[in-house]
Scaffold this active site. Structure first.
Site, PDB file in Angstrom:
ATOM      1  N   ASP A  73      -0.889  -0.993  -8.881  1.00  0.00           N
ATOM      2  CA  ASP A  73      -2.125  -0.246  -8.569  1.00  0.00           C
ATOM      3  C   ASP A  73      -2.576   0.647  -9.726  1.00  0.00           C
ATOM      4  O   ASP A  73      -3.775   0.848  -9.939  1.00  0.00           O
ATOM      5  CB  ASP A  73      -1.999   0.563  -7.261  1.00  0.00           C
ATOM      6  N   LYS A 113       8.723   3.968  -1.369  1.00  0.00           N
ATOM      7  CA  LYS A 113       7.824   4.563  -0.382  1.00  0.00           C
ATOM      8  C   LYS A 113       8.204   4.235   1.071  1.00  0.00           C
ATOM      9  O   LYS A 113       7.342   4.002   1.910  1.00  0.00           O
ATOM     10  CB  LYS A 113       6.377   4.105  -0.631  1.00  0.00           C
TER      11      LYS A 113
HETATM   12  C1  BGC Z   1       5.682   2.434  -6.808  1.00  0.00           C
HETATM   13  C2  BGC Z   1       4.668   2.154  -7.905  1.00  0.00           C
HETATM   14  C3  BGC Z   1       3.276   2.496  -7.406  1.00  0.00           C
HETATM   15  C4  BGC Z   1       3.253   3.919  -6.879  1.00  0.00           C
HETATM   16  C5  BGC Z   1       1.881   4.340  -6.381  1.00  0.00           C
HETATM   17  C6  BGC Z   1       5.530   3.843  -6.274  1.00  0.00           C
HETATM   18  O1  BGC Z   1       6.373   4.031  -5.184  1.00  0.00           O
HETATM   19  O2  BGC Z   1       6.987   2.274  -7.320  1.00  0.00           O
HETATM   20  O3  BGC Z   1       4.729   0.807  -8.298  1.00  0.00           O
HETATM   21  O4  BGC Z   1       2.384   2.354  -8.475  1.00  0.00           O
HETATM   22  O5  BGC Z   1       4.188   4.055  -5.839  1.00  0.00           O
HETATM   23  O6  BGC Z   1       1.414   3.526  -5.369  1.00  0.00           O
END
Ligand code: BGC
Length: 496
Positions: A232, A197
């Site tokens: 999460d 992200k």
């Molecule tokens: C992460 C996950 C997370 C998801 C939603 C992804 O980029 O790898 O661990 O659950 O985002 O937040």
């Protein structure tokens, strides 16, 4: 609401000069001086390449189910990491006591205090504070990020000013929701595999994130302990399951995306005999890493190549909130450069990566006015673009193409998990009510996206079976879920 590519073709064209990005002036056919005929082929190609008819969805769902199986056999067996959460006991309603939750998501950081009152009183009180994560911390050092978390927690705890008393010798306990891929080593420890992200914090990958938090808490002089480290999705599943026993899956469709589900331990070969009394556990799929059979375009490939994690998180880059606006921007830029979508010059701001964000395209798609005034002002405010009505209609069409693909592929992901559970339980799941707990701003706010998710699930499962599948929006459930799991894994008795 939708315009087709042919609707934009002019009855009579005129000749104008538009500037080619790769060379000198170029002659093209244009409608007046705004929408150029060469936009049509770009749009048609985009729509063709982004199309997700049923066979494409089926293929994605089946490939993802197969990949899940491979990842359960051995770590690295598939693209999906299928991470063991060490959450073997789901909330029962008996949880009692005062717990804290920290929630580090993709955009926000939250601190919560939750008072659990057992079966009779359930969640007695919740208080929370939320701040957005400063951009500079997303690419700073590990220490800076964890100091930010610990400071937030310290400030929150300070405000209690003796309001809550714990018995002598008992530490305040935390459920730590950490929304990135972590290889858990126990319920209260886990090593960060990599950032996602858009985070690129140095010095955390390969480290135990609970140890990082403990060190930061020590620097703050905070005497608290992490009793549960959860993704999460896992927090969301636990939080939703507390109220509803039919919850089997949790999905996040927000800045990033992911899903987890309740798995039978017998179906996890890589567990090698480490079974819990319940015989079940939660698996964090990390489905964002999936890539097989996805309908991708040059815009996706270029965005991926320019990203800080090229070649990774392809499913996430195709369906999640962090990226949808950026894909649209890339399409519009090409249309502006090669098709004079916004007239003869290319608006400079439109060349800036991530200037157009998913909330912008969401707002534009909610504009039902005849002259698409909100679309016009968003384009002007965000990208400095003056647009004609025709151009605005094209913009909406582009947004819809990208959002439809994202929503429908997310639906296919949901079905892949449901069919995995169903296959292993001899059809037990599709024959009864099954709840998918859903969280994330993209799903919550983007009406069209949400509709596409639902449509794809119904198309894939058929009308009858899909009646049993309930996708339930559980806003902010992951914080309470983390507190519940902290309680279930508490080191102390909570008999007060
Ligand atoms: C992460 C996950 C997370 C998801 C939603 C992804 O980029 O790898 O661990 O659950 O985002 O937040």
């Amino acid at each position: 609401m939708f315009v087709t590519a042919t609707a934009m073709l002019p009855a009579v064209g005129s000749l104008c000069i538009s500037r080619s990005p790769r060379g000198g002036p170029r002659f093209t056919m244009a409608v007046r001086s705004d929408v150029n005929v060469s936009v049509a082929p770009i749009l048609t190609k985009l729509q063709k390449e982004c199309a997700t008819p049923l066979p494409v969805l089926r293929n994605v769902a089946d490939a993802m189910t197969a990949d899940m199986r491979a990842g359960l056999v051995v770590d690295g067996g598939g693209e999906l990491k299928m991470i063991l959460s060490y959450v073997d006991a789901l909330p029962t309603g008996n949880e009692r006591g005062l717990f804290y939750a920290l929630d580090l998501g993709g955009t926000n950081f939250r601190v919560l205090r939750v008072q659990l009152g057992g079966q009779e009183e359930r969640v007695q009180a919740t208080e929370f504070e939320q701040v957005s994560i400063p951009q500079e911390l997303m690419c700073g050092t590990s220490e800076e990020l964890f100091d930010f978390i610990a400071t937030g927690l310290a400030k929150f705890a300070e405000k209690e000013a003796g309001k809550f008393h714990l018995p002598q010798g008992r530490q305040r306990e935390i459920g730590f929701t950490f929304s990135f891929p972590v290889k858990q080593t126990s319920i209260d420890s886990g090593v960060l595999i990599k950032w996602t992200k858009g985070f690129s914090v140095s010095g955390t990958a390969g480290k135990d994130v609970v140890a990082c938090l403990n060190e930061a808490m020590e620097r703050q002089g905070l005497d608290m302990r992490v009793s549960a480290l959860v993704n999460d999705t896992v927090g969301t599943l636990a939080g939703a399951r507390y109220w509803d026993e039919d919850v089997m899956v949790a999905v996040i469709l927000g800045t990033g995306t992911n899903a987890c589900y309740v798995e039978q331990m017998d179906a996890i070969p890589k567990l090698q005999g480490n079974k819990s009394p319940s015989g079940r556990t939660i698996i964090n799929t990390e489905w964002g890493a999936f890539s097989k059979g996805l309908p991708l375009t040059e815009f996706d490939r270029d965005m991926d190549a320019a990203s800080i994690n090229p070649g990774e998180q392809i499913y996430e880059k195709t369906i999640s909130g962090m990226y949808l606006g950026e894909i649209v921007r890339r399409v519009l830029l090409k249309m502006a450069e090669e098709g004079a979508l916004f007239g003869n010059s290319v608006p400079e701001k439109l060349s800036m990566p991530f200037v157009l964000r998913t909330p912008h395209i969401c707002a534009m798609q909610q504009d039902y006015s005849e002259d698409l005034q909100a679309v016009g002002s968003t384009l002007y405010d965000v990208a400095g673009v003056e647009s004609s009505l025709k151009a605005r209609k094209v913009v909406i069409e582009v947004c819809d193409t990208i959002v439809k693909r994202g929503g429908r592929l997310a639906g296919a992901g949901i079905v892949s998990i449901l069919q995995k559970i169903d296959e292993d339980s001899n059809g037990a799941i599709f024959g009864k009510r099954t709840v998918v707990a859903m969280d994330g701003g993209l799903y919550e706010h983007y009406t069209q996206y949400r509709r596409y998710v639902h449509e794809a699930v119904t198309e894939l499962l058929g009308t009858e079976i899909s009646k049993n599948v309930v996708i339930e929006h559980t806003k902010d459930g992951s914080g309470i879920g983390a507190a519940l799991l902290a309680s279930a894994n508490s080191k102390f008795d909570h008999d007060y």
